[in-house]
Design a protein around this motif. Sequence first.
Motif: not given
Length: 97
Positions: A66-68, A70-72, A77, A74-75
């Motif tokens: 899930r965090n992977a 979210r990181d993609v 965004h 967020w980047g």
Amino acid sequence: MSHVISLRFVIQHWRLFAMQNGRTLHSTVIYAEKVPGGYLPAFIGKEGTKIVARMNTPLPTELAARNALRDVLWGAHVEKRINLHPHSTTATEELAA
């Protein structure tokens, strides 16, 4: 309906299945798909469409998957390629905004 895609195409699919009028649908769900050897990042978008990001090696935990994603997201965004602010999808929500 379910789609399995490369992680590099996740932003394109986010735009297609998780956004409306330039904002992210509030009903979009980020989750982790259990596969042999671990978990893959995934999300559920419009009309229950499941998008699973294919990776060479699955991640060891649900949280890592899930965090992977979210990181993609967020980047993208931050780069203004997508907008993670929630979209109001009903007239009532639009009036309240």
